[in-house]
Design a protein around this motif. Sequence first.
Motif, PDB file in Angstrom:
ATOM      1  N   GLY A 133       0.818  -1.213   0.000  1.00  9.80           N
ATOM      2  CA  GLY A 133       0.000   0.000   0.000  1.00  9.80           C
ATOM      3  C   GLY A 133       0.854   1.265   0.000  1.00  9.80           C
ATOM      4  N   HIS A 134       2.019   1.192   0.593  1.00 13.60           N
ATOM      5  CA  HIS A 134       2.885   2.379   0.697  1.00 13.60           C
ATOM      6  C   HIS A 134       3.413   2.847  -0.647  1.00 13.60           C
ATOM      7  N   THR A 135       3.372   1.970  -1.655  1.00 14.79           N
ATOM      8  CA  THR A 135       3.951   2.339  -2.957  1.00 14.79           C
ATOM      9  C   THR A 135       2.956   2.133  -4.095  1.00 14.79           C
ATOM     10  N   CYS A 136       1.659   2.249  -3.810  1.00 14.65           N
ATOM     11  CA  CYS A 136       0.663   1.936  -4.837  1.00 14.65           C
ATOM     12  C   CYS A 136       0.786   2.875  -6.041  1.00 14.65           C
ATOM     13  N   PRO A 137       0.639   2.332  -7.252  1.00 18.29           N
ATOM     14  CA  PRO A 137       0.720   3.189  -8.443  1.00 18.29           C
ATOM     15  C   PRO A 137      -0.547   4.027  -8.677  1.00 18.29           C
ATOM     16  N   SER A 138      -1.647   3.695  -8.011  1.00 19.65           N
ATOM     17  CA  SER A 138      -2.877   4.487  -8.139  1.00 19.65           C
ATOM     18  C   SER A 138      -3.865   4.036  -7.069  1.00 19.65           C
ATOM     19  N   LEU A 139      -4.918   4.833  -6.882  1.00 18.70           N
ATOM     20  CA  LEU A 139      -5.962   4.432  -5.928  1.00 18.70           C
ATOM     21  C   LEU A 139      -6.721   3.215  -6.435  1.00 18.70           C
ATOM     22  N   TYR A 140      -6.878   3.133  -7.753  1.00 17.82           N
ATOM     23  CA  TYR A 140      -7.526   1.974  -8.364  1.00 17.82           C
ATOM     24  C   TYR A 140      -6.764   0.699  -7.991  1.00 17.82           C
ATOM     25  N   ASP A 141      -5.439   0.747  -8.116  1.00 18.75           N
ATOM     26  CA  ASP A 141      -4.630  -0.428  -7.798  1.00 18.75           C
ATOM     27  C   ASP A 141      -4.622  -0.718  -6.300  1.00 18.75           C
ATOM     28  N   LEU A 142      -4.616   0.369  -5.519  1.00 20.95           N
ATOM     29  CA  LEU A 142      -4.634   0.179  -4.070  1.00 20.95           C
ATOM     30  C   LEU A 142      -5.901  -0.565  -3.662  1.00 20.95           C
ATOM     31  N   ARG A 143      -6.998  -0.158  -4.254  1.00 13.67           N
ATOM     32  CA  ARG A 143      -8.266  -0.830  -3.964  1.00 13.67           C
ATOM     33  C   ARG A 143      -8.219  -2.305  -4.375  1.00 13.67           C
ATOM     34  N   ASN A 144      -7.639  -2.579  -5.525  1.00 16.39           N
ATOM     35  CA  ASN A 144      -7.566  -3.974  -5.978  1.00 16.39           C
ATOM     36  C   ASN A 144      -6.703  -4.818  -5.040  1.00 16.39           C
ATOM     37  N   LEU A 145      -5.607  -4.224  -4.578  1.00 20.11           N
ATOM     38  CA  LEU A 145      -4.764  -4.925  -3.603  1.00 20.11           C
ATOM     39  C   LEU A 145      -5.589  -5.293  -2.370  1.00 20.11           C
ATOM     40  N   PHE A 146      -6.320  -4.328  -1.857  1.00 14.75           N
ATOM     41  CA  PHE A 146      -7.088  -4.579  -0.637  1.00 14.75           C
ATOM     42  C   PHE A 146      -8.236  -5.565  -0.887  1.00 14.75           C
ATOM     43  N   LEU A 436      11.241   2.687  -8.842  1.00 18.99           N
ATOM     44  CA  LEU A 436      10.046   3.187  -9.555  1.00 18.99           C
ATOM     45  C   LEU A 436       8.831   3.283  -8.636  1.00 18.99           C
ATOM     46  N   MET A 437       8.878   2.552  -7.531  1.00 17.31           N
ATOM     47  CA  MET A 437       7.695   2.395  -6.689  1.00 17.31           C
ATOM     48  C   MET A 437       7.494   3.618  -5.809  1.00 17.31           C
ATOM     49  N   LYS A 438       6.716   4.564  -6.326  1.00 23.24           N
ATOM     50  CA  LYS A 438       6.394   5.773  -5.563  1.00 23.24           C
ATOM     51  C   LYS A 438       4.881   5.842  -5.451  1.00 23.24           C
ATOM     52  N   LYS A 439       4.426   6.147  -4.276  1.00 27.50           N
ATOM     53  CA  LYS A 439       2.983   6.153  -4.023  1.00 27.50           C
ATOM     54  C   LYS A 439       2.275   7.247  -4.820  1.00 27.50           C
ATOM     55  N   VAL A 440       1.240   6.869  -5.560  1.00 26.93           N
ATOM     56  CA  VAL A 440       0.403   7.839  -6.274  1.00 26.93           C
ATOM     57  C   VAL A 440      -1.032   7.663  -5.763  1.00 26.93           C
ATOM     58  N   GLU A 442      -3.553  10.381  -5.981  1.00 22.14           N
ATOM     59  CA  GLU A 442      -4.499  11.371  -6.491  1.00 22.14           C
ATOM     60  C   GLU A 442      -5.491  10.618  -7.358  1.00 22.14           C
ATOM     61  N   PRO A 443      -6.805  10.792  -7.137  1.00 22.19           N
ATOM     62  CA  PRO A 443      -7.767  10.005  -7.912  1.00 22.19           C
ATOM     63  C   PRO A 443      -7.527  10.117  -9.422  1.00 22.19           C
ATOM     64  N   GLY A 444      -7.475   8.981 -10.097  1.00 17.94           N
ATOM     65  CA  GLY A 444      -7.312   8.965 -11.552  1.00 17.94           C
ATOM     66  C   GLY A 444      -5.865   9.035 -12.025  1.00 17.94           C
ATOM     67  N   LYS A 445      -4.944   9.420 -11.162  1.00 17.87           N
ATOM     68  CA  LYS A 445      -3.525   9.520 -11.554  1.00 17.87           C
ATOM     69  C   LYS A 445      -2.855   8.147 -11.495  1.00 17.87           C
ATOM     70  N   MET A 446      -1.889   7.932 -12.403  1.00 12.27           N
ATOM     71  CA  MET A 446      -1.137   6.668 -12.427  1.00 12.27           C
ATOM     72  C   MET A 446       0.348   6.942 -12.284  1.00 12.27           C
ATOM     73  N   ALA A 447       1.063   6.022 -11.693  1.00 17.23           N
ATOM     74  CA  ALA A 447       2.523   6.098 -11.684  1.00 17.23           C
ATOM     75  C   ALA A 447       3.014   6.020 -13.131  1.00 17.23           C
ATOM     76  N   ALA A 448       4.199   6.580 -13.372  1.00 14.56           N
ATOM     77  CA  ALA A 448       4.684   6.731 -14.750  1.00 14.56           C
ATOM     78  C   ALA A 448       5.048   5.405 -15.407  1.00 14.56           C
ATOM     79  N   TRP A 449       5.200   4.337 -14.626  1.00 18.61           N
ATOM     80  CA  TRP A 449       5.658   3.065 -15.193  1.00 18.61           C
ATOM     81  C   TRP A 449       4.498   2.140 -15.578  1.00 18.61           C
ATOM     82  N   ILE A 450       3.268   2.617 -15.416  1.00 20.85           N
ATOM     83  CA  ILE A 450       2.115   1.741 -15.709  1.00 20.85           C
ATOM     84  C   ILE A 450       1.010   2.546 -16.388  1.00 20.85           C
TER      85      ILE A 450
END
Length: 470
Positions: A133-146, A436-440, A442-450
């Motif tokens: 969770g500390h390095t999620c690429p987006s809120l969408y992905d964070l939700r999927n992880l959970f 590359l793993m930096k927490k993003v 902001e709703p709708g925003k994605m990390a640059a690697w995905i």
Amino acid sequence: MSSINYSEKIPNNVNLVNDRTLQRALEHWQPHFLQWWQHLGPRDFQSADVYLRTAISVDAQGWAHYGTVKMPDYRWGIFLADPVAERKIGFGDQMGQPAWQQVPGEYRSTLRRLIVTQGDTEPASVEQQRLLGHTCPSLYDLRNLFQVNVEEGRHLWAMVYLLHAYFGRDGREEAEELLARHSGDADKPRILTTFNEPVSDWLSFYCFTYFTDRDGKYQLKSLAESAFDPLSRTCRFMLTEEAHHMFVGETGLARVVKRTLEVMKEIGAEDPARVRAAGAVDLTTLQKYINFWCSSSLDLFGSEISSNSAANFANGLKGRPDETQYQDHVLRESSFSLETPEGPQTVPMLNALNEVMRESYLKDCEIGLKRWNRQIERAGFAFRLTLPSTRFRRTIGAWAGLPVDPKGNLVSKELYEKNLPGWIPSESDRAFVHSLMKKVVEPGKMAAWIAPPDRGINNLPVEYEYVKLH
Ligand SMILES: [Fe+2]
Ligand SMILES: [Fe+2]
């Protein structure tokens, strides 16, 4: 259709209210589970509001409810697929006889072991993923992880229910042990090696959900065939949830490939160093992660030649995934030709069922690779992702510990050791991926690697605030 009673402490469709002893035993285990969740579940997000689905029935049409919930308040419950009237045993020496509603004495310890081994993987994966969770690429992905995490928690509940309901005191003790072993623990590790590997970055998480959750699918499918009917019904419903876990893996890796290809086009080069410099995961590194997680997951199917798998099949405890697709369900007359380091060997089919399962698993794994390779081809690049050979990096079975390259060739020990860092992630590859793993968030925003997903969850837009952090 059996509905689920939500007014109870433990939502269930197994009529828990009519079995006070069992209900009390499970209510006694529940706070231990919650303690474990607080202690070893997702770290630092327990007060976040998460958009999650919760099982509310086992109806194929509408089994899930979607809503916002704090994870510790998630309604973990016990749901079994509806019974099949007069279900018969579908394979093995007792084929055609009625399925068992109770555990036959002679198979008690074997069945308990099968359930404990499956059960152990469920909380293990939550533990492995707890820092992601500390390095999620987006809120969408964070939700999927959970979502994956809470459902693995529910899968633990599913196995604990069977242990409590059918295995008496031994079962209750095993249920406690499921919370006492911990992934990667030096003294009390999880049972299977793959579930002690750290999952410390999102590329590993997508590979894990693609390869390791897919092993879960195959194990559940084979247990869904079991003559022990409560186990069969439990696993059938778990498979419904499992599909999403593999979706997270497959689409996650597809989005990584998509973003990498965009970067390769932008810079007009395939050179891994330049792709990395532009902030994306180069395909060579992705291939190494695939080699690592696929080979690790291949071990989960066990030895090529196994008397345990033969006995489990003959006795009706564990079938083949999708048993009905086969002609012969007894297998006393057929044999299997196996490649071993000593050359080809013909063994009784019953003894080769781990290998049969491993082969059908790999066919399933191929589907995603074909899709990602089509993406690469369409983008005009020559690179192709491949699955490693079943002989590569094995720690169990005929090929265990042998120096084999990812294509399956036996090579010298020196060559193997020299080339291994080019086949699986090296320290520096992992360090790069971690960078590359930096927490993003902001709703709708994605990390640059995905790349962003094609669509959101449950018809909501990708920009939806799937996790509200406080
Ligand atoms: Fe699971
Ligand atoms: Fe899963």
